[in-house]
Design a protein around this motif. Structure first.
Motif, PDB file in Angstrom:
ATOM      1  N   GLY A   1      -2.703   3.930   5.493  1.00 48.26           N
ATOM      2  CA  GLY A   1      -2.926   2.648   4.822  1.00 48.26           C
ATOM      3  C   GLY A   1      -1.606   2.228   4.213  1.00 48.26           C
ATOM      4  O   GLY A   1      -0.597   2.939   4.353  1.00 48.26           O
ATOM      5  N   LYS A   2      -1.597   1.059   3.542  1.00 49.04           N
ATOM      6  CA  LYS A   2      -0.345   0.613   2.913  1.00 49.04           C
ATOM      7  C   LYS A   2      -0.379   0.872   1.396  1.00 49.04           C
ATOM      8  O   LYS A   2       0.588   1.283   0.793  1.00 49.04           O
ATOM      9  N   LEU A   3      -1.543   0.598   0.796  1.00 54.82           N
ATOM     10  CA  LEU A   3      -1.599   0.635  -0.669  1.00 54.82           C
ATOM     11  C   LEU A   3      -2.020   2.015  -1.163  1.00 54.82           C
ATOM     12  O   LEU A   3      -2.744   2.745  -0.483  1.00 54.82           O
TER      13      LEU A   3
ATOM     14  N   LEU B   1       5.738  -1.419 -11.651  1.00 58.18           N
ATOM     15  CA  LEU B   1       6.045  -2.812 -11.312  1.00 58.18           C
ATOM     16  C   LEU B   1       5.663  -3.069  -9.859  1.00 58.18           C
ATOM     17  O   LEU B   1       6.464  -2.879  -8.943  1.00 58.18           O
ATOM     18  N   ASP B   2       4.430  -3.499  -9.679  1.00 57.49           N
ATOM     19  CA  ASP B   2       3.925  -3.757  -8.330  1.00 57.49           C
ATOM     20  C   ASP B   2       4.404  -5.130  -7.853  1.00 57.49           C
ATOM     21  O   ASP B   2       4.471  -6.066  -8.646  1.00 57.49           O
ATOM     22  N   GLY B   3       4.709  -5.205  -6.562  1.00 57.35           N
ATOM     23  CA  GLY B   3       5.186  -6.478  -5.998  1.00 57.35           C
ATOM     24  C   GLY B   3       6.649  -6.709  -6.304  1.00 57.35           C
ATOM     25  O   GLY B   3       7.117  -7.847  -6.306  1.00 57.35           O
ATOM     26  N   SER B   4       7.382  -5.613  -6.527  1.00 52.93           N
ATOM     27  CA  SER B   4       8.741  -5.773  -7.061  1.00 52.93           C
ATOM     28  C   SER B   4       9.693  -6.467  -6.085  1.00 52.93           C
ATOM     29  O   SER B   4      10.741  -6.941  -6.497  1.00 52.93           O
ATOM     30  N   SER B   5       9.300  -6.541  -4.796  1.00 54.35           N
ATOM     31  CA  SER B   5      10.173  -7.287  -3.873  1.00 54.35           C
ATOM     32  C   SER B   5      10.153  -8.785  -4.217  1.00 54.35           C
ATOM     33  O   SER B   5      10.972  -9.549  -3.723  1.00 54.35           O
ATOM     34  N   ASN B   6       9.221  -9.201  -5.087  1.00 57.57           N
ATOM     35  CA  ASN B   6       9.144 -10.600  -5.525  1.00 57.57           C
ATOM     36  C   ASN B   6      10.029 -10.918  -6.732  1.00 57.57           C
ATOM     37  O   ASN B   6      10.178 -12.087  -7.094  1.00 57.57           O
TER      38      ASN B   6
ATOM     39  N   PHE C   1      -7.202  -8.411   1.700  1.00 54.19           N
ATOM     40  CA  PHE C   1      -7.250  -7.312   2.675  1.00 54.19           C
ATOM     41  C   PHE C   1      -5.859  -6.736   2.898  1.00 54.19           C
ATOM     42  O   PHE C   1      -4.911  -7.495   3.151  1.00 54.19           O
ATOM     43  N   TYR C   2      -5.732  -5.416   2.813  1.00 50.74           N
ATOM     44  CA  TYR C   2      -4.585  -4.746   3.430  1.00 50.74           C
ATOM     45  C   TYR C   2      -5.175  -3.687   4.344  1.00 50.74           C
ATOM     46  O   TYR C   2      -5.396  -2.549   3.945  1.00 50.74           O
ATOM     47  N   PRO C   3      -5.500  -4.091   5.602  1.00 49.43           N
ATOM     48  CA  PRO C   3      -6.228  -3.184   6.486  1.00 49.43           C
ATOM     49  C   PRO C   3      -5.322  -2.135   7.117  1.00 49.43           C
ATOM     50  O   PRO C   3      -4.102  -2.242   7.078  1.00 49.43           O
TER      51      PRO C   3
ATOM     52  N   SER D   1       2.127  -9.859  -3.974  1.00 48.81           N
ATOM     53  CA  SER D   1       2.037  -9.090  -5.214  1.00 48.81           C
ATOM     54  C   SER D   1       0.542  -8.886  -5.399  1.00 48.81           C
ATOM     55  O   SER D   1      -0.181  -9.849  -5.664  1.00 48.81           O
ATOM     56  N   MET D   2       0.086  -7.645  -5.247  1.00 51.26           N
ATOM     57  CA  MET D   2      -1.359  -7.418  -5.316  1.00 51.26           C
ATOM     58  C   MET D   2      -1.955  -7.936  -6.632  1.00 51.26           C
ATOM     59  O   MET D   2      -3.037  -8.515  -6.652  1.00 51.26           O
ATOM     60  N   VAL D   3      -1.229  -7.730  -7.729  1.00 50.22           N
ATOM     61  CA  VAL D   3      -1.740  -8.184  -9.030  1.00 50.22           C
ATOM     62  C   VAL D   3      -2.011  -9.693  -9.027  1.00 50.22           C
ATOM     63  O   VAL D   3      -3.029 -10.149  -9.542  1.00 50.22           O
TER      64      VAL D   3
ATOM     65  N   ARG E   1      -4.176 -17.567   1.284  1.00 48.23           N
ATOM     66  CA  ARG E   1      -3.115 -17.391   0.297  1.00 48.23           C
ATOM     67  C   ARG E   1      -2.579 -15.968   0.425  1.00 48.23           C
ATOM     68  O   ARG E   1      -3.363 -15.052   0.674  1.00 48.23           O
ATOM     69  N   TRP E   2      -1.289 -15.755   0.239  1.00 48.02           N
ATOM     70  CA  TRP E   2      -0.724 -14.393   0.244  1.00 48.02           C
ATOM     71  C   TRP E   2       0.522 -14.387  -0.619  1.00 48.02           C
ATOM     72  O   TRP E   2       1.556 -14.925  -0.231  1.00 48.02           O
ATOM     73  N   VAL E   3       0.419 -13.797  -1.837  1.00 50.69           N
ATOM     74  CA  VAL E   3       1.566 -13.781  -2.748  1.00 50.69           C
ATOM     75  C   VAL E   3       2.475 -12.595  -2.428  1.00 50.69           C
ATOM     76  O   VAL E   3       3.670 -12.636  -2.695  1.00 50.69           O
TER      77      VAL E   3
ATOM     78  N   ILE F   1      -4.312 -12.204   3.216  1.00 52.66           N
ATOM     79  CA  ILE F   1      -3.927 -11.119   4.131  1.00 52.66           C
ATOM     80  C   ILE F   1      -2.531 -11.438   4.646  1.00 52.66           C
ATOM     81  O   ILE F   1      -2.156 -12.619   4.719  1.00 52.66           O
ATOM     82  N   ASN F   2      -1.774 -10.406   4.999  1.00 51.27           N
ATOM     83  CA  ASN F   2      -0.462 -10.633   5.607  1.00 51.27           C
ATOM     84  C   ASN F   2      -0.670 -10.861   7.106  1.00 51.27           C
ATOM     85  O   ASN F   2      -0.803  -9.920   7.877  1.00 51.27           O
ATOM     86  N   MET F   3      -0.697 -12.149   7.489  1.00 49.04           N
ATOM     87  CA  MET F   3      -1.032 -12.521   8.877  1.00 49.04           C
ATOM     88  C   MET F   3       0.013 -12.040   9.881  1.00 49.04           C
ATOM     89  O   MET F   3      -0.263 -11.986  11.079  1.00 49.04           O
TER      90      MET F   3
HETATM   91  P1  AFP Z   1       6.297  -3.940  -3.346  1.00 49.30           P
HETATM   92  O1  AFP Z   1       5.980  -3.420  -4.732  1.00 49.30           O
HETATM   93  O2  AFP Z   1       7.147  -3.005  -2.551  1.00 49.30           O
HETATM   94  O3  AFP Z   1       6.811  -5.344  -3.362  1.00 49.30           O
HETATM   95  O4  AFP Z   1       4.886  -3.946  -2.553  1.00 49.30           O
HETATM   96  C1  AFP Z   1       3.849  -4.741  -3.017  1.00 49.30           C
HETATM   97  C2  AFP Z   1       2.557  -4.308  -2.401  1.00 49.30           C
HETATM   98  O5  AFP Z   1       2.334  -2.943  -2.623  1.00 49.30           O
HETATM   99  C3  AFP Z   1       1.374  -5.135  -2.913  1.00 49.30           C
HETATM  100  O6  AFP Z   1       1.523  -5.556  -4.231  1.00 49.30           O
HETATM  101  C4  AFP Z   1       1.293  -6.289  -1.945  1.00 49.30           C
HETATM  102  O7  AFP Z   1      -0.018  -6.792  -1.819  1.00 49.30           O
HETATM  103  C5  AFP Z   1       1.765  -5.670  -0.650  1.00 49.30           C
HETATM  104  O8  AFP Z   1       2.592  -4.555  -1.006  1.00 49.30           O
HETATM  105  C6  AFP Z   1       2.562  -6.645   0.156  1.00 49.30           C
HETATM  106  O9  AFP Z   1       2.834  -6.072   1.371  1.00 49.30           O
HETATM  107  P2  AFP Z   1       3.608  -6.889   2.534  1.00 49.30           P
HETATM  108  O10 AFP Z   1       5.036  -6.979   2.086  1.00 49.30           O
HETATM  109  O11 AFP Z   1       3.414  -6.038   3.757  1.00 49.30           O
HETATM  110  O12 AFP Z   1       2.981  -8.234   2.660  1.00 49.30           O
END
Ligand code: AFP
Length: 340
Positions: free
Chosen positions: A274-276, A114-119, A260-262, A244-246, A240-242, A206-208
Motif C-alpha cells: 500500500g502507500k499509506l 508533517l504529512d503531505g510535506s511535498s506540498n 482512496f489510496y488503493p 495532503s491526506m489531512v 479533488r486531490w490535494v 484519488i490520484n488519477m
Molecule cells: P508526503 O508526506 O510525502 O507528501 O506524502 C503525502 C501522502 O502520504 C498523503 O498525505 C497523500 O494523500 C499521498 O501521500 C499523496 O500521494 P501521491 O503523491 O502519490 O499523490
C-alpha cells in the motif's frame, strides 16, 4: 454561546469519564507542540525552513527541513510531558524511549509529524496525524512489538491541518470534534462538535495518474463515477486531490466525499502492500472518520480490525461517506470471490 477552549473540552471529557487525567494532559502537550509546528509552517520562506533537509527517512523518502523540525518539536514536548511510555514516528525506524530524566506514563504515541510535506514548498496545506495507544501493563521499556495493536484499541486519534486556519480534529471514541486555533489568544477553540460525514456524496479524491496500475475492481468503481449521469450511477461526480491526506480528509469531514489510496501494480512491483502507513496515517484517520459516521476500509476489510505486523506497515486506504466506501469495498470483495 460562550466559546469552549480545548482545555475546557478536555475537562468535560474527563468528567464524562471518557478519558483520564493523563490522557487529557497528553493531548494538551500534543496540541501545544502542534501550535509550535504551525508557527514554523506559517513562517514559510522567512523562517528558512523550506526545502530538503538533505537526509532520507526510514522509508527512504527525502526529508524536508520541516519534517525534521516537526518531528523534533513533537519528540521534545512529549518526552518532557511525562505521560508517555514511548513514542514512534514516521521519521524514525524504532520507537523513541522516554529519557530517564523525565517521568514516564502509561501511553504510547504514534505520529506522522508533517504529512503531505511535498506540498510545503508550494504553500499548500500540510498536517500532523497522531494516534494514542495504551502501553501493555507489564512493559517497562516498550519496543516496536508493543505498538502493534489493532486500530480498535486506540484511546485517541487526531490531526492538525496547517491551512488558511490551523485546525485540530480529535476523537476519543465519543464523536469527532473540531477546534480552530485562535492565533491572537493562542488557544484551540471548539468550532464544530460531533462532525457527521453525509452517507452519500458526489465527490471523490484519488490520484488519477495511477489509474492504469489499479486493480480491476478499482477501475470499475472509478470508471462508473467518471461515466457520470450517462453511466450506471446516474449522476455526475466531481474530483479533488490535494495530495495532503489531512486536507483531503478534512474536506470529507466538512462536506462529505471519499478518499482512496488503493493497492496498485506499481506498488506491488516494488513488493509494497500500500502507500499509506497503517499505524500513524490509516488507523487514526479511520478512527476519526468512523466516529463521524463514515467508513474506512483497506478495500477488503475494516482498517481498524487489521492486526499490524510492523511499525511502518503500509495499507491501501478507502475512507469517507459510508455508502460509497461500502460499494467500492464490495466490488473488491466480489472480485476476490469470483477469482476463488
Ligand atoms: P508526503 O508526506 O510525502 O507528501 O506524502 C503525502 C501522502 O502520504 C498523503 O498525505 C497523500 O494523500 C499521498 O501521500 C499523496 O500521494 P501521491 O503523491 O502519490 O499523490
Amino acid at each position: 454561546m460562550k466559546p469552549v477552549s480545548l482545555i475546557q473540552f478536555l475537562i468535560e471529557e474527563r468528567r464524562a469519564g471518557h478519558i483520564n487525567a493523563e490522557l487529557s494532559l497528553l493531548i494538551e502537550v500534543v496540541a501545544r507542540a502542534c501550535k509550535r509546528i504551525a508557527v514554523a509552517v506559517n513562517k514559510g520562506a522567512l523562517g528558512g525552513v523550506l526545502g530538503n533537509a538533505g537526509t532520507d527517512n526510514v522509508q527512504g523518502e527525502a526529508q524536508k527541513k520541516l519534517d525534521v523540525i516537526s518531528n523534533e518539536i513533537l519528540l521534545e514536548a512529549n518526552a518532557w510531558g511525562g505521560h508517555l511510555a514511548a513514542c514512534a514516528s514516521e521519521e524514525m525506524e524504532d520507537p523513541q524511549p522516554i529519557p530517564d530524566m523525565y517521568p514516564k506514563g502509561q501511553h504510547l504515541l504514534l505520529f506522522d509529524p508533517l504529512d503531505g510535506s511535498s506540498n510545503i514548498d508550494v504553500n499548500v496545506s500540510v498536517g500532523t496525524i497522531f494516534s494514542v495507544l495504551r502501553c501493555p501493563d507489564d512493559v517497562v521499556e516498550p519496543k516496536a512489538e508493543h505498538f502493534l495493536q489493532p486500530g480498535t484499541t486506540q484511546l485517541a486519534a487526531g490531526y492538525v491541518v496547517y491551512g488558511p486556519a490551523t485546525v485540530l480534529v480529535l476523537t476519543f471514541g465519543h464523536g469527532t470534534h473540531e477546534f480552530t486555533l485562535d492565533r491572537e489568544v493562542g488557544s484551540f477553540v471548539l468550532s464544530r462538535r460531533d462532525l457527521r460525514i453525509p452517507e452519500q456524496t458526489a465527490e471523490f479524491a484519488i490520484n488519477m495518474s495511477n489509474q492504469r496500475h489499479w486493480e480491476a475492481p478499482m477501475q470499475r468503481y472509478v470508471g462508473e463515477l467518471l461515466a457520470g449521469k450517462d453511466g450506471p450511477r446516474g449522476k455526475d461526480f466531481n474530483m479533488r486531490w490535494v495530495a495532503s491526506m489531512v486536507a483531503d480528509v478534512h474536506r470529507i469531514l466538512t462536506r462529505g466525499g471519499v478518499f482512496f489510496y488503493p493497492m496498485d501494480a506499481k506498488i506491488a512491483a516494488k513488493g509494497g502492500t500500500g502507500k499509506l502507513r497503517l499505524m500513524y496515517e490509516a488507523n487514526p484517520m479511520a478512527f476519526i472518520v468512523e466516529q463521524a459516521g463514515g467508513a474506512a476500509t483497506t478495500g477488503r476489510a475494516r482498517i481498524l480490525d487489521v492486526q499490524p505486523a510492523a511499525l511502518h506497515q503500509r495499507v491501501p486506504v478507502f475512507l469517507g461517506s459510508r455508502q460509497e466506501i461500502e460499494l467500492a469495498t464490495r466490488y473488491h470483495v466480489e472480485a476476490d470471490e469470483a477469482q476463488g
